[in-house]
Scaffold this motif. Structure first.
Motif, PDB file in Angstrom:
ATOM      1  N   ASP A  90      29.892   3.335 -46.840  1.00 34.75           N
ATOM      2  CA  ASP A  90      31.708   2.681 -47.224  1.00 34.75           C
ATOM      3  C   ASP A  90      32.971   3.337 -47.523  1.00 34.75           C
ATOM      4  OD1 ASP A  90      29.942   0.705 -47.436  1.00 34.75           O
ATOM      5  OD2 ASP A  90      29.993  -0.334 -48.867  1.00 34.75           O
ATOM      6  N   LEU A  91      32.714   4.608 -48.564  1.00 32.66           N
ATOM      7  CA  LEU A  91      33.789   5.406 -48.966  1.00 32.66           C
ATOM      8  C   LEU A  91      34.439   6.088 -47.473  1.00 32.66           C
ATOM      9  CD1 LEU A  91      31.912   7.118 -52.077  1.00 32.66           C
ATOM     10  CD2 LEU A  91      34.486   5.760 -51.864  1.00 32.66           C
ATOM     11  N   ILE A  92      33.078   6.423 -46.258  1.00 33.15           N
ATOM     12  CA  ILE A  92      33.732   7.324 -45.483  1.00 33.15           C
ATOM     13  C   ILE A  92      34.136   6.497 -44.619  1.00 33.15           C
ATOM     14  CG2 ILE A  92      32.148   9.024 -45.810  1.00 33.15           C
ATOM     15  CD1 ILE A  92      30.767   7.683 -43.190  1.00 33.15           C
ATOM     16  N   THR A  93      34.232   5.374 -44.499  1.00 29.84           N
ATOM     17  CA  THR A  93      35.055   4.180 -44.026  1.00 29.84           C
ATOM     18  C   THR A  93      36.101   2.937 -44.129  1.00 29.84           C
ATOM     19  OG1 THR A  93      32.595   3.392 -43.321  1.00 29.84           O
ATOM     20  CG2 THR A  93      34.435   1.587 -42.087  1.00 29.84           C
ATOM     21  N   THR A  94      36.382   3.283 -45.729  1.00 25.50           N
ATOM     22  CA  THR A  94      37.139   2.738 -46.401  1.00 25.50           C
ATOM     23  C   THR A  94      38.189   2.942 -47.131  1.00 25.50           C
ATOM     24  OG1 THR A  94      35.872   1.539 -47.833  1.00 25.50           O
ATOM     25  CG2 THR A  94      35.689   0.166 -45.886  1.00 25.50           C
ATOM     26  N   ILE A 132      39.365   9.441 -48.046  1.00 24.74           N
ATOM     27  CA  ILE A 132      38.009  10.370 -46.681  1.00 24.74           C
ATOM     28  C   ILE A 132      38.558   9.612 -45.472  1.00 24.74           C
ATOM     29  CG2 ILE A 132      35.531   9.811 -47.393  1.00 24.74           C
ATOM     30  CD1 ILE A 132      36.168   9.745 -50.432  1.00 24.74           C
ATOM     31  N   ALA A 133      38.500   8.174 -45.637  1.00 29.15           N
ATOM     32  CA  ALA A 133      37.930   7.352 -44.094  1.00 29.15           C
ATOM     33  C   ALA A 133      38.879   7.927 -42.944  1.00 29.15           C
ATOM     34  CB  ALA A 133      38.239   5.559 -44.091  1.00 29.15           C
ATOM     35  N   PRO A 134      40.281   8.652 -43.341  1.00 26.59           N
ATOM     36  CA  PRO A 134      41.397   8.998 -42.313  1.00 26.59           C
ATOM     37  C   PRO A 134      40.438   9.968 -41.404  1.00 26.59           C
ATOM     38  CG  PRO A 134      42.628   8.653 -43.829  1.00 26.59           C
ATOM     39  CD  PRO A 134      41.157   7.847 -44.435  1.00 26.59           C
ATOM     40  N   LYS A 135      39.646  10.825 -42.324  1.00 23.69           N
ATOM     41  CA  LYS A 135      39.083  11.950 -42.328  1.00 23.69           C
ATOM     42  C   LYS A 135      37.664  12.171 -41.121  1.00 23.69           C
ATOM     43  CE  LYS A 135      40.028  15.135 -46.141  1.00 23.69           C
ATOM     44  NZ  LYS A 135      41.443  15.414 -45.752  1.00 23.69           N
ATOM     45  N   PHE A 136      37.479  10.302 -41.455  1.00 22.97           N
ATOM     46  CA  PHE A 136      36.786  10.414 -40.080  1.00 22.97           C
ATOM     47  C   PHE A 136      37.174   9.178 -39.373  1.00 22.97           C
ATOM     48  CE2 PHE A 136      34.478  11.790 -44.281  1.00 22.97           C
ATOM     49  CZ  PHE A 136      32.832  11.901 -43.535  1.00 22.97           C
ATOM     50  N   LYS A 137      38.430   9.161 -38.671  1.00 25.34           N
ATOM     51  CA  LYS A 137      38.287   8.888 -37.920  1.00 25.34           C
ATOM     52  C   LYS A 137      38.142   9.108 -36.203  1.00 25.34           C
ATOM     53  CE  LYS A 137      42.455   7.220 -35.143  1.00 25.34           C
ATOM     54  NZ  LYS A 137      44.475   7.210 -35.306  1.00 25.34           N
ATOM     55  N   VAL A 182      22.859  11.358 -52.102  1.00 23.60           N
ATOM     56  CA  VAL A 182      22.580  12.032 -50.401  1.00 23.60           C
ATOM     57  C   VAL A 182      22.811  13.037 -49.496  1.00 23.60           C
ATOM     58  CG1 VAL A 182      22.176   8.976 -50.620  1.00 23.60           C
ATOM     59  CG2 VAL A 182      24.165   9.657 -50.116  1.00 23.60           C
ATOM     60  N   ARG A 183      22.597  12.424 -48.025  1.00 26.57           N
ATOM     61  CA  ARG A 183      23.555  14.101 -47.081  1.00 26.57           C
ATOM     62  C   ARG A 183      23.443  13.091 -46.351  1.00 26.57           C
ATOM     63  NH1 ARG A 183      20.019  18.062 -44.723  1.00 26.57           N
ATOM     64  NH2 ARG A 183      19.804  16.203 -43.871  1.00 26.57           N
ATOM     65  N   ALA A 184      24.201  13.653 -45.185  1.00 29.50           N
ATOM     66  CA  ALA A 184      23.977  13.370 -43.919  1.00 29.50           C
ATOM     67  C   ALA A 184      24.732  14.556 -43.353  1.00 29.50           C
ATOM     68  CB  ALA A 184      24.106  12.433 -43.222  1.00 29.50           C
ATOM     69  N   TYR A 185      24.240  15.082 -41.563  1.00 28.61           N
ATOM     70  CA  TYR A 185      24.906  15.242 -40.813  1.00 28.61           C
ATOM     71  C   TYR A 185      26.202  15.051 -40.027  1.00 28.61           C
ATOM     72  CZ  TYR A 185      22.844  19.934 -42.843  1.00 28.61           C
ATOM     73  OH  TYR A 185      21.686  20.290 -43.871  1.00 28.61           O
ATOM     74  N   TYR A 186      28.149  15.869 -39.801  1.00 29.76           N
ATOM     75  CA  TYR A 186      28.665  15.212 -39.244  1.00 29.76           C
ATOM     76  C   TYR A 186      29.229  15.864 -38.277  1.00 29.76           C
ATOM     77  CZ  TYR A 186      28.347  10.199 -41.594  1.00 29.76           C
ATOM     78  OH  TYR A 186      28.384   9.160 -41.877  1.00 29.76           O
ATOM     79  N   LYS A 187      29.468  15.549 -36.706  1.00 30.00           N
ATOM     80  CA  LYS A 187      30.569  15.952 -35.581  1.00 30.00           C
ATOM     81  C   LYS A 187      31.806  15.780 -36.225  1.00 30.00           C
ATOM     82  CE  LYS A 187      29.328  18.764 -33.245  1.00 30.00           C
ATOM     83  NZ  LYS A 187      29.297  20.037 -32.094  1.00 30.00           N
ATOM     84  N   ASN A 188      32.989  16.822 -35.991  1.00 31.97           N
ATOM     85  CA  ASN A 188      34.545  16.032 -35.884  1.00 31.97           C
ATOM     86  C   ASN A 188      35.124  15.560 -36.884  1.00 31.97           C
ATOM     87  OD1 ASN A 188      33.827  17.224 -33.396  1.00 31.97           O
ATOM     88  ND2 ASN A 188      33.650  14.888 -32.497  1.00 31.97           N
ATOM     89  N   VAL A 189      34.636  16.110 -38.100  1.00 28.86           N
ATOM     90  CA  VAL A 189      35.359  15.413 -39.416  1.00 28.86           C
ATOM     91  C   VAL A 189      36.500  16.279 -39.414  1.00 28.86           C
ATOM     92  CG1 VAL A 189      34.832  15.178 -41.677  1.00 28.86           C
ATOM     93  CG2 VAL A 189      33.155  14.964 -39.742  1.00 28.86           C
ATOM     94  N   ALA A 190      37.764  15.891 -40.236  1.00 29.71           N
ATOM     95  CA  ALA A 190      39.057  16.318 -40.779  1.00 29.71           C
ATOM     96  C   ALA A 190      38.501  16.490 -41.636  1.00 29.71           C
ATOM     97  CB  ALA A 190      40.457  15.531 -40.360  1.00 29.71           C
ATOM     98  N   CYS A 191      37.825  17.931 -41.528  1.00 32.21           N
ATOM     99  CA  CYS A 191      37.796  18.940 -42.885  1.00 32.21           C
ATOM    100  C   CYS A 191      39.348  19.684 -43.362  1.00 32.21           C
ATOM    101  CB  CYS A 191      36.956  19.784 -43.064  1.00 32.21           C
ATOM    102  SG  CYS A 191      36.595  20.434 -44.682  1.00 32.21           S
TER     103      CYS A 191
END
Length: 394
Positions: free
Chosen positions: A255-259, A263-268, A193-202
């Motif tokens: 779940d992974l990008i939330t918890t 990984i989760a801190p990159k999506f704050k 699965v895939r989605a596009y995001y903005k402001n990720v801390a890569c």
């Protein structure tokens, strides 16, 4: 395919070609480009109109450019000078135990949306060849006739006739389904699965982040920068007995990008700009038949995706190029029988087989011994040894 002598297409308008390529992704476009100077009448069909989205990680590996250079070195240079891609020099691996490993790519690579990449290749076909392109055109049925094929298009009152049909139409290829030895194939062994995001801390704009986690074993989560503060975020795994009870993959990614602690801190501060979409991944686990009388399969239709790291664009393009070369040989020799076209199978597996077989072994080892990931991450403090080790599996 329907082997009946009579045709149900007689009342339609017939358009005559030498070759009909079904699917205008990297495999189909590469095949059409490989036929550029052949003098053959070529039709390229796709059910979508271009530009169109394609679910993918959008990582274009370096070997893809070797394929493009094989066709014309100027085409690679043109793409690298556009502002629609992000140059990638590194891959950063992470595991649950917080160890990390950074590997520098040997070959130049980019991240580029499949919308842009596939459209670039289709534009090359339109500009550099005499191929008749038929977008927004679905193949309804293919019928074998005495001198080749008739291809009924569901969106027009026309039928295309040709000596050869090339299946470049993806995981659920209609061309592949008409071949007798592929009718009862099992479901695809991997999904993503895939989605596009903005402001990720890569980690960096010139590096791809890959996260191995027990939560998605055997598989991984990726964060790939595309430039302009946009990121391709996704995950995929191989379906097998150990994860048949797992959560739906869309839910698992959320779940992974939330918890997840890494990984989760990159999506704050991140937010999605598209919905999560899924796709099947036809992995190259076995050397399946790729040809029949008058028919060749390429790319995802030929199940040529790398089983370990999921790369498929480079293999799709190489198979399309090899298909183009086989087509030219067939018309030069006036040979379209299955035994003559077996040379295409040989060429594809000679070119791609060693890598696919090695990746299959690595994947099977990872399924049986998941602790190997921890062993690899330990080498993060020994860069030279780590570089050697990872490149053996990349």
């Amino acid at each position: 395919m329907d082997m009946s002598k009579s045709s149900e297409f007689d009342y339609l308008v017939h358009m005559n070609y030498d070759v009909v390529i079904v699917g205008a992704g990297p495999a189909g476009s590469a095949c059409a480009l490989a036929l550029q100077k052949s003098g053959l009448r070529v039709a390229l069909i796709d059910q979508a109109s271009f530009p169109r989205d394609k679910i993918c990680g959008d990582a274009i590996p370096g070997k893809t450019f070797k394929a493009l250079d094989y066709l014309n070195p100027e085409w690679s240079k043109e793409l690298f000078h556009q502002d629609k891609s992000q140059s990638i020099q590194y891959v950063h691996f992470y595991t649950d135990n917080k160890n990390s490993l950074t590997i520098q790519w040997v070959l130049p690579a980019i991240n580029c949306t499949r919308t842009e990449w596939d459209n670039y290749l289709v534009d090359l076909v339109k500009k550099q060849t005499l191929t008749d392109f038929h977008p927004s055109t679905r193949v309804q049925r293919i019928e074998r006739i005495s001198n080749g094929f008739q291809v009924l298009l569901s969106t027009t009152d026309k039928v295309l006739t040709s000596k050869m049909v090339i299946g470049c139409d993806g995981a659920y290829s209609i061309v592949k389904r008409f071949l007798p030895y592929h009718k009862n194939e099992k479901k695809q062994p991997a999904i993503a699965v895939r989605a596009y995001y903005k402001n990720v801390a890569c980690t960096s704009q010139e590096g791809n982040d890959v996260f191995f986690s027990k939560s998605i074993y055997p598989g991984y989560v990726w964060i790939f920068p595309l430039g302009n503060n946009i990121y391709n975020v996704g995950c995929g795994y191989i379906q097998h007995s150990k994860n048949t009870e797992a959560k739906p993959l869309r839910t698992l990614l959320q779940d992974l990008i939330t918890t997840h602690p890494i990984i989760a801190p990159k999506f704050k501060n991140a937010h999605p700009i598209t919905e999560i979409k899924g796709c099947a991944l036809p992995l190259g686990l076995d050397s399946i038949p790729l040809s029949d009388e008058g028919v060749l399969l390429c790319g995802d239709a030929a199940s040529l995706i790398d089983p370990f790291i999921g790369h498929g664009i480079d293999k799709a393009m190489w198979s399309g190029i090899l298909a183009g070369e086989q087509i030219i040989k067939s018309f030069e020799s006036n040979r379209f029988d299955a035994s003559f076209l077996k040379a295409y199978d040989h060429d594809v597996y000679k070119k791609l087989g060693p890598e696919l077989r090695a990746s299959t072994r690595q994947m099977n080892l990872l399924i049986r011994f998941p602790w190997l990931l921890t062993i690899v991450s330990i080498f993060s403090s020994k860069p030279r040894l780590a570089q050697w080790l990872v490149r053996k599996v990349m």
